[in-house]
Design a protein around this motif. Structure first.
Motif, PDB file in Angstrom:
ATOM      1  N   LEU A 191       0.675  -1.358  -0.134  1.00 43.39           N
ATOM      2  CA  LEU A 191       0.176  -0.019  -0.024  1.00 43.39           C
ATOM      3  C   LEU A 191       0.874   1.176   0.025  1.00 43.39           C
ATOM      4  O   LEU A 191       0.705   2.017  -0.799  1.00 43.39           O
ATOM      5  N   ALA A 192       1.865   1.065   0.696  1.00 46.29           N
ATOM      6  CA  ALA A 192       2.893   2.261   0.594  1.00 46.29           C
ATOM      7  C   ALA A 192       3.528   2.716  -0.430  1.00 46.29           C
ATOM      8  O   ALA A 192       3.651   3.813  -0.880  1.00 46.29           O
ATOM      9  N   VAL A 193       3.876   1.569  -1.300  1.00 47.40           N
ATOM     10  CA  VAL A 193       4.582   1.684  -2.440  1.00 47.40           C
ATOM     11  C   VAL A 193       3.742   2.382  -3.751  1.00 47.40           C
ATOM     12  O   VAL A 193       3.859   3.352  -4.268  1.00 47.40           O
TER      13      VAL A 193
ATOM     14  N   ALA B 154       7.725   6.862  -0.552  1.00 43.00           N
ATOM     15  CA  ALA B 154       8.978   7.078  -0.623  1.00 43.00           C
ATOM     16  C   ALA B 154       9.284   8.330  -1.577  1.00 43.00           C
ATOM     17  O   ALA B 154      10.498   8.617  -1.949  1.00 43.00           O
ATOM     18  N   ALA B 155       8.301   9.175  -1.913  1.00 44.01           N
ATOM     19  CA  ALA B 155       8.168  10.251  -2.696  1.00 44.01           C
ATOM     20  C   ALA B 155       9.411  11.396  -1.956  1.00 44.01           C
ATOM     21  O   ALA B 155      10.176  12.006  -2.819  1.00 44.01           O
TER      22      ALA B 155
ATOM     23  N   THR C 117       7.367  12.496   3.851  1.00 44.96           N
ATOM     24  CA  THR C 117       6.433  11.359   3.483  1.00 44.96           C
ATOM     25  C   THR C 117       6.791  10.004   4.034  1.00 44.96           C
ATOM     26  O   THR C 117       5.996   9.106   4.421  1.00 44.96           O
ATOM     27  N   LEU C 118       7.955   9.487   3.566  1.00 50.47           N
ATOM     28  CA  LEU C 118       8.560   8.435   3.913  1.00 50.47           C
ATOM     29  C   LEU C 118       8.502   7.873   5.545  1.00 50.47           C
ATOM     30  O   LEU C 118       8.037   7.018   5.963  1.00 50.47           O
ATOM     31  N   ALA C 119       8.996   9.171   6.284  1.00 51.79           N
ATOM     32  CA  ALA C 119       8.986   8.962   7.765  1.00 51.79           C
ATOM     33  C   ALA C 119       7.376   8.775   8.207  1.00 51.79           C
ATOM     34  O   ALA C 119       7.399   8.226   9.219  1.00 51.79           O
ATOM     35  N   ALA C 120       6.657   9.499   7.653  1.00 50.81           N
ATOM     36  CA  ALA C 120       5.304   9.340   8.156  1.00 50.81           C
ATOM     37  C   ALA C 120       4.575   8.264   7.763  1.00 50.81           C
ATOM     38  O   ALA C 120       3.838   7.487   8.675  1.00 50.81           O
ATOM     39  N   ALA C 121       5.013   7.546   6.739  1.00 52.78           N
ATOM     40  CA  ALA C 121       4.515   6.197   6.261  1.00 52.78           C
ATOM     41  C   ALA C 121       4.997   5.143   7.168  1.00 52.78           C
ATOM     42  O   ALA C 121       4.410   4.181   7.607  1.00 52.78           O
ATOM     43  N   ARG C 122       6.397   5.387   7.616  1.00 52.11           N
ATOM     44  CA  ARG C 122       6.916   4.328   8.674  1.00 52.11           C
ATOM     45  C   ARG C 122       6.234   4.619   9.902  1.00 52.11           C
ATOM     46  O   ARG C 122       5.934   3.411  10.798  1.00 52.11           O
ATOM     47  N   ARG C 123       5.950   5.577  10.644  1.00 48.43           N
ATOM     48  CA  ARG C 123       5.213   5.917  11.725  1.00 48.43           C
ATOM     49  C   ARG C 123       3.808   5.070  11.683  1.00 48.43           C
ATOM     50  O   ARG C 123       3.566   4.348  12.420  1.00 48.43           O
ATOM     51  N   GLU C 124       3.354   5.409  10.521  1.00 45.20           N
ATOM     52  CA  GLU C 124       1.799   4.761  10.382  1.00 45.20           C
ATOM     53  C   GLU C 124       2.039   3.175  10.273  1.00 45.20           C
ATOM     54  O   GLU C 124       1.035   2.559  11.062  1.00 45.20           O
ATOM     55  N   ALA C 125       3.000   2.812   9.678  1.00 39.60           N
ATOM     56  CA  ALA C 125       3.129   1.355   9.501  1.00 39.60           C
ATOM     57  C   ALA C 125       3.534   0.825  10.826  1.00 39.60           C
ATOM     58  O   ALA C 125       2.975  -0.546  11.203  1.00 39.60           O
TER      59      ALA C 125
END
Length: 288
Positions: free
Chosen positions: A215-217, A222-223, A227-235
């Motif tokens: 889903l993140a990809v 990773a734009a 955004t990547l840091a936020a996606a990592r925290r959410e995951a």
């Protein structure tokens, strides 16, 4: 690949070792030369050894383990010749100073009588106060988790019906390395999530991790760095919310179909015995 032995293939991995690692290995790998190469990386070792290997105790420690010498090949020949001739060598042998831990594992299945197997470990962790024998025995017991890792890599990551698309050997290598790279990244995400939640990494669902990564990809997580840091925290939050129950002890019957295998052949209508078991580890105290 058949041209290379496991020992030669293992040497290719030594460059990945670091000083803060503990390397576990089964009884096929313990040997003077490979042990020395692995220790030269700074990593500590805890390897299973065969029952017929001779390690003469130098000093018995309070936890039942003892210090000994992993002799050089030349020393093994010299001591073997001395034993055959009935002579006793008084000078200490040359080789690596190691610590030997002997323990038993008793398996209590749901059906049938318990059975006990003897294990011997050789380790570079010489201080029994910093690394007690029972802790190292339990750590080696975790080596079997690699079987779950193989299942995740070969089945759950690729998905049902997935095969390698490439036709040329070089491109097949590229695909395999891509799968290994993605798997390593997912394992790193699982480990960080477990550390953040203060839980065991094996309670992080690999299936959920794969779903979140896909889903993140698709969402271009990773734009940019933010955004990547936020996606990592959410995951991390979602992985901790979907924890697996504590891992239960299990066993898998050694029943295989090939006729040349020495294990009992499993018939199609034969039911498997219950896999849930209970383990008891007991360190054998070497006599002083």
């Amino acid at each position: 690949m058949a041209r290379f032995s496991e020992h030669k293939l293992a040497r290719r991995l030594l460059a990945s070792l670091r000083g803060d690692m503990l390397l576990l290995a089964d009884r096929n790998f313990a040997g003077y030369q490979l042990w020395g190469l692995a220790r030269a990386t700074g990593a500590h070792l805890a390897w299973r050894i065969k029952k017929n290997l001779v390690f003469v105790p130098l000093r018995v420690l309070s936890d039942g383990s003892y210090l000994s010498i992993m002799r050089t090949p030349a020393e093994n020949i010299r001591h073997g010749q001395a034993r055959a001739a009935g002579r006793t060598l008084t000078e200490p042998p040359r080789g690596h100073l190691v610590r030997i831990i002997e323990y038993t594992v008793t398996i209590h299945p749901q059906a049938g009588p318990p059975r006990t197997e003897t294990f011997r470990l050789v380790t570079s962790l010489l201080d029994h106060r910093l690394a007690p024998a029972h802790q190292l025995a339990r750590a080696y017991h975790q080596r079997w988790e690699i079987e779950n890792g193989f299942a995740e890599l070969k089945n759950r990551l690729r998905g049902a019906g997935f095969i390698l698309r490439s036709k040329a050997p070089e491109l097949i290598y590229q695909e395999i390395y891509a799968l290994l790279t993605v798997y390593q990244a997912l394992c790193a995400l699982q480990t960080r999530a477990a550390e953040h939640g203060g839980t065991d990494p094996d309670r992080i669902s690999f299936t959920v991790t794969v779903q979140l990564a896909r889903l993140a990809v698709a969402a271009q997580a990773a734009a940019d760095v933010t955004t990547l840091a936020a996606a990592r925290r959410e995951a991390t939050t979602e992985l901790l919310a979907a924890l697996l129950p504590p891992r239960r002890n299990r066993q898998c019957q050694r029943i295989k179909k090939p006729s040349k295998n020495t294990f009992e052949v499993r018939k199609r209508d034969q039911t498997r015995t219950p896999s849930n078991v209970r383990y008891t580890l007991k360190v054998t105290k070497h006599p002083t």
